[in-house]
Scaffold this active site. Structure first.
Site, short mmCIF file in Angstrom:
data_model
loop_
_atom_site.label_atom_id
_atom_site.label_comp_id
_atom_site.label_asym_id
_atom_site.label_seq_id
_atom_site.Cartn_x
_atom_site.Cartn_y
_atom_site.Cartn_z
N SER A 26 -6.43 0.84 -4.36
CA SER A 26 -6.54 2.27 -4.10
C SER A 26 -5.17 2.92 -4.27
CB SER A 26 -7.13 2.49 -2.70
OG SER A 26 -7.56 3.82 -2.54
N ASP A 79 -17.74 3.36 -7.71
CA ASP A 79 -16.64 3.83 -6.85
C ASP A 79 -16.62 5.36 -6.91
OD1 ASP A 79 -14.37 4.40 -5.45
OD2 ASP A 79 -13.12 2.90 -6.44
N HIS A 102 -15.79 1.36 -3.74
CA HIS A 102 -14.36 1.28 -3.47
C HIS A 102 -13.99 0.04 -2.68
CE1 HIS A 102 -10.49 3.21 -3.66
NE2 HIS A 102 -10.32 3.14 -2.36
N TYR A 136 0.85 -1.20 0.00
CA TYR A 136 0.00 0.00 0.00
C TYR A 136 0.88 1.25 0.00
CZ TYR A 136 -3.83 3.16 1.05
OH TYR A 136 -4.76 4.18 0.99
#
Length: 719
Positions: A572, A655, A690, A492
């Protein structure tokens, strides 16, 4: 349209003579595409944005439009899904993964209980229900009864129960409805005794806390102005304001408590203090933990608010208060955070209660006459109990490598609950008495597998600049480690988010079939406090990509995986990570799985919540930031003429956090470029957002597709 605007006669002449360089590249790309795959013919526009002396081409600008509004975009989505679905149907491991994931998901699981009055509220899923059900029981040992079952709200199971909180006495429940994965919420009130909704309904709520007044007369919430018709899923979110709603009245009668029209980009969230005498409004402009604090005295209409903090420079999290003495968790003067107190009569004067330590302080809560402090030590959870003055009381014994969450409670009650999980250990809920120190199991899962069959290690490796980075590596015991194994590397690296051990049935299925899972704790996260976060954002963002690349190189060098056996995954901000690393090191990886990614770094701040992300990314309208963003933007840096790994992009049509146009444009550019013969596909979920609120069956279907795709291109044999 062509790359350039041409008159019709000139364009015709060019087509009849020698091909242009652009036409030659298009022909080469078409001939190099994966055998049996013909991508949809995506219209290329001629949009060019001059920025700081750079002509930035954006040929797929039209794909930013909302699929609900532009029929051309809707048709493109349908065409892409048709090609992708046909390809995924050929993967031999798809059904096997789906079956195993279904088996692993099929266990009873509970959410953390919340106590109100003598009632306990908690969620439960019997295994394969699309959405978890909210239960309530009278007393700790009482029999639970269904209070809200969202599984009947929509035929496809995509309408979810989102946030919920009971009133102080447990007589009413405030709850939010999330439809199709959107960030928008509809808030309602229920009578707990009867299970019936009251007439109250609150709309246009997003990114909001829900805070009851102590007397149960009403609640505080935050909302945005109603967006223009057809713009709900794309327009910028500005002018966030706090309101008070009195139960039994229409939303139009709600009282505006706090608004910042002079600073329209501020988010404003409400916290009711433990004694109910104050309302603390926490303001922030972006995703970074830099807050302002404004205090209102409740029950005193017209009283002038007190500004406690107005520099928006540090993290401030309310823990408790005794009269005018407030306790906060903060990183002011402590990058790994500390506990301080402040007398609201003298804002700014701080007294340290618990100093900064080597482990990162990530949470604090008051339970009875104690505080529980949560720490991360090398990304693993630790917890301890201290007195209200900060003096140590006891450590809370947790299992080895895992994460603990929860520890909420009330000043009037010594009881708290927490959840513990790890990569191979589903969530167990514990009840803790902070006076006696006694811990007992509230709910433990009945498993369909043996966690002892799996092993988790923590490794440390060096990044490009010599920084030591931790990484968890999980695999099945007995795996032949004499040769590399197909591996998924997950990351991430942003927004101060820490990658801590947690259970996911979908990932366990990958381990169960002989794959390895590695999770790297990249810079940009919060594992080691503010310095670790700062080391991976703004001008330092390249460090995140370097950390991820170094993780892949380490896995290969150590023989954990081999060349051609490595897949990378992230969602993301992690989708951005995967897209950027795929561009920078396509030779390192065999398959890439970018999910709901931020792929156009020059226009992210123009849609919905995108403007908040400038804390981590910078401002595309500022030259230094623009040049940095352009250097790694996935959409703008696809390397034409370079062989790319297999890529499966995933996103969803609803999203409204990272709008799907990011993934649409990136995929179109990837399919247009000459990047080799492996498949470059996009999977677009309908009535999903999302990630939150996604029903179980859709989670399993998507994960089975992704991991079958990864297995195909990393050589994992799935039987």
């Amino acid at each position: 349209m062509s790359r350039n605007t041409l008159s019709a006669p000139l364009a015709l002449a060019l087509l009849m003579t020698t091909p242009t360089a652009a036409q030659a590249a298009d022909a080469a790309a078409a001939s190099a595409r994966a055998p049996g795959l013909t991508y949809p013919d995506t219209t290329r526009g001629d949009t060019v944005d001059p920025q700081f002396g750079v002509d930035v081409a954006d040929p797929y600008r039209w794909l930013e439009d909302d699929v609900r509004v532009n029929p051309k975009v809707a048709a493109w989505v349908a065409d892409q899904n048709r090609i992708t679905d046909a390809y995924l149907a050929t993967l031999p491991g798809r059904d096997t993964f789906a079956k195993r994931m279904t088996e692993l998901y099929n266990y009873e699981r509970y959410g953390l209980p919340t106590k109100a009055g003598n009632r306990y509220f908690y969620t439960r899923n019997d295994g394969l229900q699309p959405q978890s059900v909210l239960f309530v029981r009278d007393g700790l040992k009482g029999e639970g009864r269904v209070l809200i079952d969202p599984n009947g709200w929509a035929k496809d199971g995509a309408t979810a129960l989102a946030e919920w909180t009971p009133s102080e006495d447990g007589k009413h429940l405030l709850y939010a409805v999330q439809d199709g994965g959107t960030d928008w919420r509809i808030v309602r009130v229920m009578d707990v005794a009867t299970g019936k909704d009251l007439a109250d309904e609150i709309r246009w709520v997003k990114f909001s806390s829900l805070a009851w007044a102590k007397d149960g007369s009403g609640f505080y919430y935050s909302r945005f102005p109603e967006p223009a018709e057809g713009a709900a899923f794309q327009s910028l979110n500005e002018n966030h304001a706090v309101y008070f709603h009195k139960v039994g009245t229409p939303q139009s009668a709600d009282t505006l408590i706090h608004a910042t029209p002079d600073k329209p980009k501020l988010n404003n969230s409400a916290v009711v203090t433990d004694d109910g005498k104050y309302l603390l409004v926490v303001g922030s402009e972006g995703t970074d933990e830099r807050y302002g604090l404004t205090l209102y005295a409740t029950g005193k209409p017209g009283a002038k608010p007190v500004v406690l903090v107005d520099d928006y420079a540090n993290n401030w999290e309310y823990v408790t208060n005794v009269g005018t003495r407030f306790t906060f968790l903060t990183n002011k003067g402590a990058p790994r955070q500390r506990i301080v107190s402040m007398d609201i009569k003298k804002p700014g004067a701080l007294t340290e209660l618990v100093g900064e330590e080597e482990a990162t302080l990530v949470g604090a809560s008051r339970v009875g006459n104690r505080m529980i402090l949560s720490y991360l030590g090398d990304a693993k959870s630790q917890a301890r109990i201290v007195a209200l003055d900060g003096k140590p009381v006891a450590n809370i014994n947790l299992a080895d490598i895992g994460s603990a969450v929860g520890f909420g409670g009330k000043a009037s009650d010594p009881e708290t609950f927490y959840a513990f999980s790890s990569y191979a250990q589903p969530t167990t809920i514990y009840r803790l008495d902070t006076v006696s120190g006694k811990t007992e199991v509230f709910a433990a899962p009945k498993l369909t597998f043996d966690p002892k069959q799996f092993t988790v290690e923590q490794r440390f490796y060096k990044s490009k600049d010599g920084t030591e980075v931790p990484m968890f590596v999980a695999m099945k015991k007995g795996l032949d480690r004499s040769k590399g194994s197909p591996t998924i590397l997950y990351g991430y690296g942003g927004f101060n988010v820490s990658m801590v051990p947690g259970f996911a049935p979908t990932k366990l299925a990958w381990l169960d079939k002989g794959g390895v899972l590695a999770i790297a704790n990249l810079r940009g996260g919060g594992e080691y406090g503010k310095a670790w976060h700062d080391g991976g954002r703004l001008a330092n963002k390249q460090n995140v990509f370097d950390d991820f690349i170094a993780a892949g190189e380490y896995l290969i060098a150590e023989g954990i995986t081999g060349k051609g056996q490595l897949a990378i995954e992230g969602g993301s901000n992690g989708g951005l990570l995967v897209g950027a690393v795929t561009n920078q090191r396509p030779d390192l990886i065999a398959a890439a799985l970018p999910a709901v990614g931020v792929m156009d770094m020059l226009r992210f701040d123009r849609f919905t919540a995108g403007r908040y992300w400038t804390d981590d990314y910078g401002f595309p309208a500022k030259e230094a930031d623009f040049r940095n963003l352009l250097s790694y933007s996935p959409y703008h840096n696809i390397k034409d003429g370079t062989a790319y790994p297999a890529v499966l992009v995933t996103t969803a049509d609803t999203d409204d956090r990272v709008v799907p146009g990011h993934s649409f444009k990136y995929t179109a550019q990837l399919q247009h470029a000459n990047v080799g013969d492996k498949p470059h596909l996009i999977r677009i979920e309908t009535r999903a957002g999302h990630g939150s609120g996604k029903p179980t069956d859709k989670i399993i279907a998507e994960a089975a597709d992704k991991y079958a795709f990864a297995a195909k291109w990393t050589g994992l044999v799935v039987e």
